[in-house]
Design a protein around this motif. Structure first.
Motif, PDB file in Angstrom:
ATOM      1  N   SER A 327     -20.356   3.152  -4.010  1.00 46.22           N
ATOM      2  CA  SER A 327     -19.748   3.745  -2.778  1.00 46.22           C
ATOM      3  C   SER A 327     -19.539   2.448  -1.985  1.00 46.22           C
ATOM      4  O   SER A 327     -19.740   1.368  -2.183  1.00 46.22           O
ATOM      5  CB  SER A 327     -20.742   4.401  -2.140  1.00 46.22           C
ATOM      6  OG  SER A 327     -21.852   3.590  -1.593  1.00 46.22           O
ATOM      7  N   TYR A 405      -4.476   9.751   8.711  1.00 46.02           N
ATOM      8  CA  TYR A 405      -4.703   8.437   8.076  1.00 46.02           C
ATOM      9  C   TYR A 405      -3.913   7.557   8.810  1.00 46.02           C
ATOM     10  O   TYR A 405      -3.114   7.376   9.336  1.00 46.02           O
ATOM     11  CB  TYR A 405      -3.968   8.495   6.606  1.00 46.02           C
ATOM     12  CG  TYR A 405      -4.630   9.693   5.583  1.00 46.02           C
ATOM     13  CD1 TYR A 405      -5.837   9.192   5.109  1.00 46.02           C
ATOM     14  CD2 TYR A 405      -4.014  10.731   5.531  1.00 46.02           C
ATOM     15  CE1 TYR A 405      -6.345  10.074   4.202  1.00 46.02           C
ATOM     16  CE2 TYR A 405      -4.656  11.802   4.591  1.00 46.02           C
ATOM     17  CZ  TYR A 405      -5.636  11.544   3.886  1.00 46.02           C
ATOM     18  OH  TYR A 405      -6.389  12.120   3.093  1.00 46.02           O
ATOM     19  N   GLU A 455      -9.839   5.580  -3.496  1.00 50.99           N
ATOM     20  CA  GLU A 455     -10.537   6.575  -3.846  1.00 50.99           C
ATOM     21  C   GLU A 455     -11.754   6.805  -3.235  1.00 50.99           C
ATOM     22  O   GLU A 455     -12.197   7.902  -2.666  1.00 50.99           O
ATOM     23  CB  GLU A 455     -10.308   7.216  -5.263  1.00 50.99           C
ATOM     24  CG  GLU A 455      -9.189   7.964  -5.651  1.00 50.99           C
ATOM     25  CD  GLU A 455      -8.884   8.126  -7.137  1.00 50.99           C
ATOM     26  OE1 GLU A 455      -9.829   7.719  -7.791  1.00 50.99           O
ATOM     27  OE2 GLU A 455      -7.706   8.714  -7.416  1.00 50.99           O
ATOM     28  N   HIS A 457     -12.726   5.406  -0.815  1.00 49.67           N
ATOM     29  CA  HIS A 457     -12.324   5.616   0.707  1.00 49.67           C
ATOM     30  C   HIS A 457     -11.854   6.959   0.911  1.00 49.67           C
ATOM     31  O   HIS A 457     -11.686   7.231   2.317  1.00 49.67           O
ATOM     32  CB  HIS A 457     -11.483   4.672   1.178  1.00 49.67           C
ATOM     33  CG  HIS A 457     -11.904   3.228   1.330  1.00 49.67           C
ATOM     34  ND1 HIS A 457     -11.902   2.348   0.307  1.00 49.67           N
ATOM     35  CD2 HIS A 457     -12.391   2.352   2.191  1.00 49.67           C
ATOM     36  CE1 HIS A 457     -12.479   0.912   0.777  1.00 49.67           C
ATOM     37  NE2 HIS A 457     -12.892   1.214   1.968  1.00 49.67           N
ATOM     38  N   ASN A 458     -11.830   7.756   0.199  1.00 51.04           N
ATOM     39  CA  ASN A 458     -11.247   9.085   0.302  1.00 51.04           C
ATOM     40  C   ASN A 458      -9.827   8.983   1.043  1.00 51.04           C
ATOM     41  O   ASN A 458      -9.279   9.653   1.669  1.00 51.04           O
ATOM     42  CB  ASN A 458     -11.924   9.904   1.305  1.00 51.04           C
ATOM     43  CG  ASN A 458     -13.117  10.277   0.816  1.00 51.04           C
ATOM     44  OD1 ASN A 458     -13.249  10.666  -0.376  1.00 51.04           O
ATOM     45  ND2 ASN A 458     -14.124  10.366   1.726  1.00 51.04           N
ATOM     46  N   LYS A 460      -5.526   7.737  -0.229  1.00 48.00           N
ATOM     47  CA  LYS A 460      -4.597   7.758  -1.156  1.00 48.00           C
ATOM     48  C   LYS A 460      -3.424   6.793  -1.224  1.00 48.00           C
ATOM     49  O   LYS A 460      -3.497   6.059  -0.428  1.00 48.00           O
ATOM     50  CB  LYS A 460      -3.847   9.263  -1.404  1.00 48.00           C
ATOM     51  CG  LYS A 460      -3.215   9.582  -0.048  1.00 48.00           C
ATOM     52  CD  LYS A 460      -2.895  10.903   0.122  1.00 48.00           C
ATOM     53  CE  LYS A 460      -2.500  11.332   1.563  1.00 48.00           C
ATOM     54  NZ  LYS A 460      -2.104  12.804   1.892  1.00 48.00           N
ATOM     55  N   PRO A 478      -8.508   7.372   5.782  1.00 48.07           N
ATOM     56  CA  PRO A 478      -8.871   8.148   6.893  1.00 48.07           C
ATOM     57  C   PRO A 478      -8.976   7.298   8.225  1.00 48.07           C
ATOM     58  O   PRO A 478      -9.753   6.160   8.222  1.00 48.07           O
ATOM     59  CB  PRO A 478     -10.391   8.830   6.423  1.00 48.07           C
ATOM     60  CG  PRO A 478      -9.925   8.570   4.761  1.00 48.07           C
ATOM     61  CD  PRO A 478      -9.410   7.215   4.655  1.00 48.07           C
TER      62      PRO A 478
END
Ligand SMILES: Nc1ncnc2c1ncn2[C@@H]1O[C@H](COP(=O)(O)OP(=O)(O)OP(=O)(O)O)[C@@H](O)[C@H]1O
Ligand SMILES: [Mg+2]
Length: 481
Positions: A327, A405, A455, A457-458, A460, A478
């Motif tokens: 993480s 974002y 990814e 970091h959620n 793209k 985000p």
């Protein structure tokens, strides 16, 4: 029941009527003689007319009494019959409803003890049937849910080779509808030949069978682990076969990636090691005496060992990022600060190629990110832009945002990437131009690491590129709200 009831009543009336008629007739015949003898015995002298009168009166009274008795008996009989037969009729009606499957039906008849007992028994029977039906419905529902949600495709074929049970996964997998399948011979469904052969095998041998098959669905190769078994009912009766199919395409793909990875790593390691070994051997064979040669060979050995070190570092980094549970330390982060650090770190290489940055930032954007990891991402992207662009070109850096974002764009005026290659550049060790990239010192792991970090970091990453014009890498992270 009603007609039977009526018939019984009519029979009863006829019987009673006949008896009373016979009785009336006999009494009517006997009574005048009795009266005549009574009068003569008691020396009462009556004229023939008077006797006739008395006889008529008596006949009338007797007829009247007989009618009265008949009406009375009919009334009582009717009531008796109704009391006895109505409850039975009610219970019979209930039983009839039960045979039709209406288990909610109940008898309410009242009457003598035997009728009440019969009614209670019928009601208990109805309740039990209702319970059994409820349990059966629950079991059926459970089985249906299980079959539909088992995660594998399932089909059951009976002894006549027709489909009796099939689940959604199976239908979706072969683009079939339930009407096209249910009750049809499995050979008419247009299933892949491999699968038909498999089913045939289970039919012939009547033994459990497991096989991995390769089938083509919509021009796409899919790998399936298929398990088939005969279905044996009570008393060992053979009912058909059940086939369960599990998609293992993803597993096979991962297995292929693993194999490729091992082959790639070995290949990448072999090149620098071969050259280190070759040059050191040449030196040992006497080349070290020539100072120029010595320095040039040592330089090559140094570069190659550097490359080895980089490769191993990247591999370790990638394996760490790919570890389960990796993480990033997410915190509110300024994209502008990230870019400033990335620019600082990459400017020496930029200067080497006489290139320049064009920074287009209207205002800073705060995102939820790991400061150091984001610097790593953009250093990688900017280094690529420098590596794959000719000298004297410009790299444009932009910061934007949308509802969700914060977006950074890294755009170069480099060689670009062909459309077909774009999805592949994030694969480990993938290089568009193998020879050129290797000369540039790359390992082909940079973008694989970048993708994993984004990814985590959620976020793209998207790529827009035109060969010979340039590439624009767009990273979305985000927003911090
Ligand atoms: N900005 C770019 N312009 C053109 N091609 C690019 C660009 N960025 C990446 N590529 C292509 O994608 C491939 C993969 O990039 P990646 O960064 O993963 O590996 P690399 O640069 O070869 O090695 P390294 O692991 O040292 O970064 C590159 O080899 C290159 O062919
Ligand atoms: Mg790179």
């Amino acid at each position: 029941m009603k007609s039977y009831n009526n018939r019984l009543f009519v029979n009863f009336i006829i019987l009673t009527g006949s008896i009373l008629a016979v009785l009336g007739f006999v009494l009517g015949q006997l009574f005048p003689f009795y009266i005549e003898s009574y009068f003569s015995k008691n020396n009462i002298d009556l004229s023939a007319d008077q006797i006739d009168q008395v006889r008529k009166q008596f006949s009338f009274i007797i007829t009247f009494l007989i009618f009265l008795a008949f009406a009375l008996i009919s009334f009582v009989a009717n009531n008796l019959l109704r009391n006895l037969l109505d409850p039975i009729e009610n219970i019979t009606q209930t039983a009839r409803e039960l045979t039709k499957g209406n288990y909610r039906s109940r008898a309410y008849a009242i009457g003598p003890a035997s009728i009440v007992e019969l009614r209670n028994s019928i009601n208990i029977l109805a309740r039990n049937l209702q319970e059994i039906e409820k349990i059966r419905e629950i079991e059926e529902e459970r089985l249906k849910t299980l079959i539909e949600n088992m995660g594998s495709a399932l089909i059951m074929i009976d002894r006549e080779a027709t489909v009796s049970i099939v689940n959604r996964q199976f239908l979706d997998g072969f683009e079939l509808t339930i009407d096209e399948v249910k009750g049809k011979n499995f050979l008419t469904l247009g299933l892949p030949v491999e699968l038909e052969k498999f089913i045939d095998h289970v039919f012939l041998t009547e033994l459990p069978y497991r096989k991995q098959i390769e089938i083509e669905v919509q021009q796409e190769i899919q790998y399936k682990q298929v398990y088939g078994a005969p279905v044996v009912g009570e008393h060992g009766r053979w009912l058909g076969v059940v086939i369960v199919m599990h998609d293992i395409s993803e597993l096979i793909r991962l297995e292929q990636i693993r194999k490729d990875f091992v082959a790639n790593v070995s290949h990448e390691l072999r090149t620098p090691i071969t050259s280190i070994k070759g040059f050191s051997e040449t030196l040992l064979d006497g080349a070290f005496k020539d100072e120029k040669m010595l320095i040039s060979f040592l330089e090559i050995i140094y570069q190659e060992s550097n490359r080895l070190q980089m490769l191993i570092q990247d591999l370790l980094e990638l394996s760490k990022i790919e570890q389960h549970g990796f993480s990033v330390d997410i915190a509110p982060t300024s994209l502008q600060e990230v870019l400033i650090r990335a620019v600082e770190l990459t400017s020496p290489r930029l200067d080497e190629k006489n290139m320049q940055f064009n920074v287009d930032i209207v205002r800073d954007v705060m995102v939820m990110g790991d400061f150091n990891r984001l610097i790593q991402v953009f250093t990688n992207l900017i280094t690529n832009s420098i590596t794959y662009s000719p000298e004297d070109t410009t790299i444009t850096l932009r910061i934007k945002e949308n509802n969700e974002y914060g977006i950074i764009e890294v755009e170069d005026q480099g060689m670009g990437i062909e459309k077909g290659e774009i999805p592949r550049i994030f694969e480990r060790f993938y290089r568009v131009d193998k020879a050129r990239s290797r000369n540039s010192g790359g390992t082909g792991l940079g973008l694989a690491i970048v993708k994993h970090l984004i990814e985590a970091h959620n976020g793209k990453i998207t790529v827009e590129s035109t060969v010979g014009v340039g590439t624009c890498m767009k990273v979305s992270i985000p927003l911090y709200k």
